[in-house]
Scaffold this active site. Structure first.
Site, mmCIF file in Angstrom:
data_model
loop_
_atom_site.group_PDB
_atom_site.id
_atom_site.type_symbol
_atom_site.label_atom_id
_atom_site.label_comp_id
_atom_site.label_asym_id
_atom_site.label_seq_id
_atom_site.Cartn_x
_atom_site.Cartn_y
_atom_site.Cartn_z
ATOM 1 N N CYS A 117 -3.533 7.806 -1.845
ATOM 2 C CA CYS A 117 -4.628 7.192 -2.582
ATOM 3 C C CYS A 117 -4.768 7.905 -3.912
ATOM 4 O O CYS A 117 -5.027 9.107 -3.940
ATOM 5 C CB CYS A 117 -5.931 7.285 -1.798
ATOM 6 N N ASN B 104 -0.597 6.271 4.641
ATOM 7 C CA ASN B 104 -1.080 5.535 5.808
ATOM 8 C C ASN B 104 -0.430 6.116 7.056
ATOM 9 O O ASN B 104 0.618 6.750 6.987
ATOM 10 C CB ASN B 104 -0.642 4.066 5.697
ATOM 11 N N ASP C 29 0.829 -1.208 0.000
ATOM 12 C CA ASP C 29 0.000 0.000 0.000
ATOM 13 C C ASP C 29 0.862 1.256 0.000
ATOM 14 O O ASP C 29 0.500 2.276 -0.583
ATOM 15 C CB ASP C 29 -0.925 -0.016 1.227
ATOM 16 N N HIS D 272 -5.573 6.364 7.328
ATOM 17 C CA HIS D 272 -4.669 7.312 6.675
ATOM 18 C C HIS D 272 -4.671 8.604 7.482
ATOM 19 O O HIS D 272 -5.612 8.875 8.227
ATOM 20 C CB HIS D 272 -5.101 7.555 5.225
#
Length: 307
Positions: A240, A249, A16, A209
């Site tokens: 994102c 994050n 991620d 986040h």
């Protein structure tokens, strides 16, 4: 509810965290990152993603990364699998856990993958069946659970609905993700109070986040709801692509500093993770996004200078 004695930290930086980096991160750096994180004691590392390189070019080397890492006994290595093709690649790569995903926001689902929430979850039925047949752990991740860039507020009932859909697929763990970082402690409490009524509390995780600087507050609110699994990304890597201004994050170093301060066991070495955060930030040429990490590094340099 009293605070838990121990929590599981899922390190999501390699997947991620790195997936939105514009410059290609060398495969050797990714392997080194996963290996260092393994050595720091993480019980679960999200290592990569078996998605189409056309959509996520940064993850095109997923098979090489999985083949190159040194696996630590006791650590689960998870990978994202959007379809059966991805699942088959994950199986071949000896992943311990596969991750499927859907949005709690109807607008996000339509804009992101051009289908409804119900359709998006239904698409994962073959992957879920295959995972169960092969004895692999299955995790479901629910994005935009605390807010959406397109529709704004997401009803609690929508989140509960997706949790129930993922539960029906046989998910062993379900992530409640604040993809754009708009959640507050009050909303976090409301969401977890609702979803813990339909899915076991100890199998739910918080994925926050830090866009509005609320991630640590939201984690604290989750702890008060008895949540014992949290996702974090070393040095605060990530963002994102579908939400303008959404930062990474929550930084793993910040979460570990919080847990250490609360006397909650993680099994992860904060000093080691601080060094890893500096390593990856330097390797990809971006600022270290962890406040605790930067403070601890400055303190270490200061004490070295005074010797």
């Amino acid at each position: 509810m009293s605070m838990p004695r121990a929590v599981k930290i899922v390190e999501v930086g390699p997947r991620d965290g790195l997936q939105n980096e514009k410059q290609r991160v060398p495969t050797a750096v990714k392997i080194d990152l996963v290996n260092q994180l393994s050595e720091a004691g993480f019980p679960n590392i999200e290592a990569t993603s078996f998605v189409s390189p056309k959509w996520v070019p940064q993850m095109a080397d997923a098979a090489e990364v999985m083949a190159g890492i040194t696996r630590r006994p006791g650590t689960l290595y998870s990978v994202l699998t959007p379809n059966l093709k991805g699942f088959e690649a994950a199986l071949e790569a000896r992943a311990d856990e596969v991750v499927i995903f859907g949005a709690a926001s109807e607008a996000f689902s339509q804009r992101n993958i051009n289908c409804s929430i119900a359709e998006s979850v239904a698409r994962f039925e073959p992957v879920a069946r295959a995972a169960k047949d092969q004895g692999l752990r299955l995790r479901g991740s629910i994005s935009c659970a605390l807010g959406c860039p397109y529709q704004g507020e997401v009803p609690v009932t929508s989140v509960v609905d997706v949790v129930q859909r993922f539960a029906a697929l046989g998910c062993d763990e379900i992530d409640i993700a604040d993809t754009i970082g708009v959640g507050t402690a009050k909303r976090t409490h409301e969401i977890f109070a609702a979803v813990t009524k339909v899915f076991p509390r100890e199998q739910l995780s918080g994925h926050f986040h830090d866009t509005y600087g609320q991630a640590i507050a939201n984690i604290y609110a989750s702890l008060l709801e008895g949540i014992v699994i949290f996702h974090a990304s070393v040095a605060g890597l990530g963002g994102c692509p579908y939400a303008k201004g959404a930062t990474g994050n929550v930084a793993t170093e910040d979460v570990l500093y919080l847990m250490n301060g609360l006397g909650i066991e993680t099994g992860v070495d904060l000093q080691r993770v601080t060094a890893i955060g500096e390593f990856i930030s330097t390797a990809i040429g971006r600022p270290n996004g962890s406040r605790a990490g930067r403070a601890l590094l400055a303190k270490a340099k200061e004490s070295q200078g005074s010797q």
